[in-house]
Design a protein around this motif. Structure first.
Motif, mmCIF file in Angstrom:
data_model
loop_
_atom_site.group_PDB
_atom_site.id
_atom_site.type_symbol
_atom_site.label_atom_id
_atom_site.label_comp_id
_atom_site.label_asym_id
_atom_site.label_seq_id
_atom_site.Cartn_x
_atom_site.Cartn_y
_atom_site.Cartn_z
ATOM 1 N N ALA A 76 0.832 -1.207 0.000
ATOM 2 C CA ALA A 76 0.000 0.000 0.000
ATOM 3 C C ALA A 76 0.865 1.256 0.000
ATOM 4 C CB ALA A 76 -0.924 -0.013 1.218
ATOM 5 N N THR A 77 1.976 1.218 0.724
ATOM 6 C CA THR A 77 2.904 2.359 0.701
ATOM 7 C C THR A 77 3.496 2.554 -0.687
ATOM 8 O OG1 THR A 77 3.426 1.935 3.036
ATOM 9 C CG2 THR A 77 4.941 3.331 1.798
ATOM 10 N N GLU A 80 0.921 4.153 -2.741
ATOM 11 C CA GLU A 80 0.715 5.536 -2.323
ATOM 12 C C GLU A 80 1.812 6.441 -2.871
ATOM 13 O OE1 GLU A 80 -0.454 7.885 1.822
ATOM 14 O OE2 GLU A 80 0.567 5.933 1.883
ATOM 15 N N GLN A 81 3.033 5.937 -2.957
ATOM 16 C CA GLN A 81 4.120 6.711 -3.548
ATOM 17 C C GLN A 81 3.906 6.949 -5.039
ATOM 18 O OE1 GLN A 81 7.580 4.418 -2.543
ATOM 19 N NE2 GLN A 81 7.601 5.095 -0.403
ATOM 20 N N ARG A 83 1.066 7.868 -6.199
ATOM 21 C CA ARG A 83 -0.090 8.760 -6.200
ATOM 22 C C ARG A 83 -1.414 8.018 -6.250
ATOM 23 N NH1 ARG A 83 1.810 13.767 -10.195
ATOM 24 N NH2 ARG A 83 3.727 14.284 -9.022
ATOM 25 N N PRO A 85 -4.358 6.805 -3.871
ATOM 26 C CA PRO A 85 -4.829 7.007 -2.489
ATOM 27 C C PRO A 85 -4.753 5.714 -1.690
ATOM 28 C CG PRO A 85 -6.315 8.062 -4.049
ATOM 29 C CD PRO A 85 -5.342 7.266 -4.868
ATOM 30 N N ARG A 86 -4.387 5.878 -0.425
ATOM 31 C CA ARG A 86 -4.147 4.678 0.383
ATOM 32 C C ARG A 86 -5.402 3.841 0.546
ATOM 33 N NH1 ARG A 86 0.285 3.229 3.240
ATOM 34 N NH2 ARG A 86 -0.026 1.571 4.765
ATOM 35 N N GLY A 89 -5.809 2.015 -2.654
ATOM 36 C CA GLY A 89 -4.762 0.996 -2.725
ATOM 37 C C GLY A 89 -5.071 -0.205 -1.846
ATOM 38 N N ARG A 193 -1.031 4.021 8.668
ATOM 39 C CA ARG A 193 -0.142 5.138 8.982
ATOM 40 C C ARG A 193 -0.691 5.940 10.158
ATOM 41 N NH1 ARG A 193 1.862 8.825 4.144
ATOM 42 N NH2 ARG A 193 2.958 6.867 3.771
#
Length: 370
Positions: A76-77, A80-81, A83, A85-86, A89, A193
């Motif tokens: 998921a990170t 997210e990197q 672009r 959305p978490r 994702g 997070r």
């Protein structure tokens, strides 16, 4: 000066002050307060285990979601990197994993349903194949009769198939548990997070916050690496098993390979169960016992290489899991939560080892070196 029987003079003491008997100076091995603390800790542990056992329908899906969510949070990170959305994702990751699991289950379910409908017929065939052991059993009975032992072993008897339905009911969670697992998994990955930040900010001391951050980072990295590595290893075991089954002309090699890869996620128990399945399928599918055992023996060689060389080389250096600790964790969590507990035993053991390293550091009091 008069010295009492329970006292003695200190040499070099001009005043001749009496010294109490040495036995009265020795501290007790275990003080009463320590015994009470141990007893309370034991009662607390028993209470926690009892609550986890009774509340299995709630705690198992939640703990499963937390562990798998921690394993999948690096993905998921990564999204997210890029672009993504978490929250989106998290949904995409859960859908992708569910699709893969459904595909594997479909490969396994087809032969299982076919064979389960023919259980009485297959049982009769297997019983006929095992008549070859009647003569050794008869010789064993004669030997026991000669030495005056108890009654000999009976002839080979196959177990009844009344256990199939209760076993499937035991292995299949309810719809509520499935729903709780998936919803908790998606929400956990999406809010991981924020949960990390909230857990870290719970502590007011800077050192405690730093230690919590290190623990969470290490748990996330180790569990993510564990899932990726074990998945790749098990896929290799499944592919190798499918190739062996195809070369030995076993029925449905793809399904057997998928089953081998799935069961290999459960330490110790999974490979043993797969070996037994290959033995039964081989004995039923082939006319002779020798040809029916080829696939099972080849699978035994594959798992021996995987368990003694591949997995220790890749995982053992990183996590250093003790074999006895793995066995005890497997036995405990399997007894507590069944097959899903067996799957969770190694990840939970990894978490426990990480907590031990940070909460009980190497500079803590150690046993004297003898």
């Amino acid at each position: 000066m008069r010295v009492l029987p329970g006292e003695r003079l200190i040499s070099g003491n001009s005043e001749g002050a009496p010294l109490p008997d040495s036995h009265s100076e020795l501290p007790p091995v275990i003080r009463r307060t320590e015994f009470v603390a141990f007893a309370l800790a034991g009662l607390l542990l028993i209470a926690i285990v009892a609550v986890l056992y009774v509340g299995k329908a709630f705690f198992l899906p939640v703990v499963m979601a937390f562990v798998i969510g921690t394993m999948l949070s690096p993905a998921a990170t990564f999204l997210e990197q890029r672009r993504v959305p978490r929250g989106l994702g998290a949904v995409l990751i859960v859908v992708a994993v569910t699709t893969v699991v459904a595909f594997v289950v479909a490969l396994i379910a087809s032969p299982v349903m076919e064979w389960s409908s023919r259980l009485p017929e297959l049982g009769a065939q297997l019983k006929d194949k095992l008549h070859v052991f009647d003569r050794p059993l008869a010789l064993w009975q004669e030997l026991q009769a000669m030495v005056g032992g108890a009654d000999g072993l009976p002839s080979v008897q196959l177990p009844k198939f009344e256990w199939v339905q209760p076993t499937l009911e035991f292995l299949s969670p309810t719809f509520t548990e499935f729903l709780l697992f998936f919803v908790t998994l998606i929400l956990f990955i999406a809010s991981w997070r924020d949960l990390r930040r909230a857990l870290i900010m719970t502590f007011s001391d800077h050192d405690a916050r730093l230690r919590t951050l290190r623990i969470l980072n290490e748990i996330e990295v180790h569990l993510g690496n564990y899932l990726l590595t074990v998945t790749l290893i098990n896929i290799g075991v499944g592919v190798a098993t499918g190739i062996v089954c195809a070369l030995t002309h076993m029925p449905n090699p793809a399904g057997l390979g998928a089953l081998a890869a799935t069961l290999n996620f459960i330490p110790i128990i999974g490979p043993i169960a797969m070996f037994a399945i290959l033995v039964v399928v081989g004995l039923v599918a082939f006319p002779t016992i020798g040809s029916g055992l080829l696939a099972a023996l080849a699978f035994g060689g594959i798992t021996f290489l995987e368990g003694h060389f591949v997995t220790p080389t890749i995982i053992g250096r990183r996590l250093a899991l003790n074999a006895l600790a793995v066995l005890l964790a497997l036995a405990f969590w399997t007894w507590l939560w069944g097959p899903m507990g067996a799957f969770l035993s190694s990840p939970l053991l990894i978490v426990a080892l990480i907590l031990k390293e940070h909460l009980l550091p190497a500079d803590a009091p150690q046993l004297p070196q003898g």
